[in-house]
Motif scaffolding. Structure first.
Motif, PDB file in Angstrom:
ATOM      1  N   LEU A   1     -21.796  24.954   4.755  1.00 29.70           N
ATOM      2  CA  LEU A   1     -22.774  25.421   3.717  1.00 29.70           C
ATOM      3  C   LEU A   1     -22.127  25.446   2.582  1.00 29.70           C
ATOM      4  CD1 LEU A   1     -25.555  26.410   2.823  1.00 29.70           C
ATOM      5  CD2 LEU A   1     -24.314  29.015   3.727  1.00 29.70           C
ATOM      6  N   TYR A   2     -21.259  25.896   2.570  1.00 32.39           N
ATOM      7  CA  TYR A   2     -19.946  26.147   1.060  1.00 32.39           C
ATOM      8  C   TYR A   2     -20.096  24.814   0.113  1.00 32.39           C
ATOM      9  CZ  TYR A   2     -16.539  28.288  -2.454  1.00 32.39           C
ATOM     10  OH  TYR A   2     -15.716  28.773  -3.251  1.00 32.39           O
TER      11      TYR A   2
ATOM     12  N   ILE B   1     -21.685  22.119  -0.271  1.00 29.83           N
ATOM     13  CA  ILE B   1     -22.822  21.415  -0.147  1.00 29.83           C
ATOM     14  C   ILE B   1     -23.210  22.285  -1.000  1.00 29.83           C
ATOM     15  CG2 ILE B   1     -25.050  20.918   0.286  1.00 29.83           C
ATOM     16  CD1 ILE B   1     -24.500  21.603   3.773  1.00 29.83           C
TER      17      ILE B   1
ATOM     18  N   CYS C   1     -14.188  20.153   5.466  1.00 30.37           N
ATOM     19  CA  CYS C   1     -14.130  21.474   4.653  1.00 30.37           C
ATOM     20  C   CYS C   1     -12.689  21.860   3.213  1.00 30.37           C
ATOM     21  CB  CYS C   1     -14.784  22.386   4.584  1.00 30.37           C
ATOM     22  SG  CYS C   1     -16.434  22.239   6.010  1.00 30.37           S
TER      23      CYS C   1
END
Length: 499
Positions: free
Chosen positions: A259-260, A262, A327
């Motif tokens: 999420l971060y 993105i 990530c």
């Protein structure tokens, strides 16, 4: 193990003489001279001594040892090319690490060692050197007092006494003869006078301490490595950690990371041109979050490595760890991009270069971590050594302070601005004098007319300090960075006539 130590004990005179000779070279090269041209020479001689030592024990240099030798020599050359105490210190540290790993590599088959295996043996070698402190002196006593036939023992004792008496007589006679010879020939007096004038009574204790340290380090280092009392291979410990535990906590973390990342992709990399968040300055946004991202990226490296060493291999865990690594790459890129935005406005500093370098190193090491996920026997420690030392050597040769001065001055001039007092004050307050050649080339038209007197005062004070630091430059402590700084002082004097 025993055959190497027994060989050292049997050939004690050879190894002790080798250590004594090394102590002399160590002292002459490095006394009050941590960054002169003699430092890389001392490293080269150290490598030659290692080869002699190994040959005496019946060993040869391994074919791939050249990478450690090359690294040590490059660090030595880099030390003699800079005035930055940051690089001088870490070049010494790096040389010590490479030398230690080099000797472990020579005595052991290290192909199966992992990170923990290397670190454990490096620490044990250091502890072993402390434990072997008495070896040099005990070995000497043992050799002199060991059993001989009556005739051989008497001959050896008489020879030792004769040599000692001869040394004492020579020393006493030279106290009378040497002054007479000095007064009898001007050339002889000139040669030795130049040598003796550099020797002060207050320096003698320092020479003695450094000489003893050099002899001691040489003998105990070789002696400890020769014990070969570390396990050749690590016992393969069966991973007992339940993979479900790792899958659970890394799965939760990876979901948050995705999420971060993105958000980073769609806002920072693509949408930054659309405007900054409300009540946030450009500088705050560019710098904000950088240190946090650097911390999380380093933490991710530790998490993945521990998961590989503790938990049972599992396909799902491998996929999740790969996501964590992916990530991490995005976080590293995000941190680097933020720093580049900040540099674009507030120019370069040594710390900013250092953190960009750290991100590059971490990113390349993470590539090795990804390979380790799917290839558990990947030589991660050696890969990390090559990446870290290779990029560090490149950084140490790049002379960051010189590069910073060049970049910042060019950046200001590209904006059609003149250099102000604060700009010059920052450039003269750096970690080394490597920037002196750039500052010496500044012209009056480069300076802000309103600040020109203050700027000239700052430059004059800076070059007075540089001149003082380089006043004792000689053949033994010659350093390329110091030589360039000395030439920069001369150029500055010619250009301004301040001195």
């Amino acid at each position: 193990m025993d055959r190497y130590i027994e060989k050292i004990k049997e050939e004690y005179p050879f190894f002790a003489a080798l250590s004594l000779l090394y102590g002399i070279i160590f002292t002459v090269s490095l006394y009050e001279n941590i960054s002169g041209i003699t430092f890389p020479i001392c490293i080269g001689i150290t490598i030659i001594f290692i080869k002699i030592f190994l040959k005496k024990l019946g060993l040869k240099l391994k074919k791939d040892s050249w990478i450690y030798i090359t690294g040590m020599l490059l660090l030595g050359i880099s030390t003699a090319c800079t005035t930055s105490y940051f690089f001088i210190f870490f070049n010494w540290v790096g040389t010590a690490i490479l030398l230690t790993v080099f000797m472990l590599h020579q005595f052991y088959d290290d192909t199966s060692w992992n990170f923990g295996g290397y670190l454990k043996r490096i620490i044990l070698l250091g502890i072993g050197m402390i434990e072997s402190t008495p070896a040099l002196y005990v070995g000497g006593v043992r050799y002199l007092t060991r059993d001989h036939t009556g005739e051989d023992k008497a001959k050896k004792k008489n020879m030792l006494i004769a040599v000692l008496v001869g040394i004492v007589i020579a020393a006493l006679l030279l106290l009378i003869i040497f002054p007479v010879l000095l007064s009898s020939d001007a050339i002889f007096a000139g040669i030795f006078g130049n040598v003796l004038k550099h020797i002060k009574i207050g320096m003698v204790p320092g020479y003695i301490v450094l000489f003893i340290a050099g002899v001691h380090l040489c003998y105990t280092f070789f002696y400890t490595a020769s014990k070969k009392n570390f396990a050749e291979t690590d016992k393969e410990k069966k991973k007992k950690g339940n993979a479900v535990i790792a899958i659970t906590f890394t799965g939760i973390i990876s979901a948050i990371y995705v999420l971060y990342c993105i958000i980073q992709i769609f806002y920072l990399f693509i949408g930054v041109q659309k405007g900054l968040p409300a009540n946030t300055t450009y500088a705050e946004y560019a710098r904000g979050g950088f240190w946090q991202l650097l911390f999380v990226s380093a933490l991710n490296f530790i998490i993945v490595i521990l998961c590989l060493y503790i938990f049972k291999e599992n396909k799902i865990l491998n996929i999740i760890l790969t996501i964590v690594c992916s990530c991490t790459f995005i976080m590293i890129i995000s941190a680097a991009y933020r720093m580049l935005l900040y540099i674009g406005v507030y120019h370069l500093t040594f710390l900013r270069i250092l953190v960009l370098w750290s991100l590059l190193v971490l990113g390349l090491i993470m590539c090795g971590v990804v390979i380790s996920i799917y290839k558990r026997n990947f030589p991660m420690f050696r890969y990390t050594m090559v990446i870290a030392f290779g990029l560090y050597i490149f950084l140490s040769f790049s002379q960051p302070d010189w590069m910073i001065s060049k970049y910042n001055i060019a950046h200001i001039q590209a904006e059609n601005k003149k250099l102000k007092f604060n700009d010059i004050a920052e450039l003269t307050d750096m970690w080394s004098e490597d920037a002196a050649p750039v500052l010496a080339d500044l012209k009056s038209e480069d300076l802000d007319s309103e600040d020109i007197d203050n700027v000239k005062d700052v430059l004059a004070e800076y070059f007075r300090g540089v001149k003082k630091d380089q006043s004792d430059l000689n053949l033994r402590n010659w350093n390329l960075g110091r030589y360039k700084a000395k030439k920069a002082v001369e150029n500055f004097q010619k250009g301004t006539g301040i001195f």
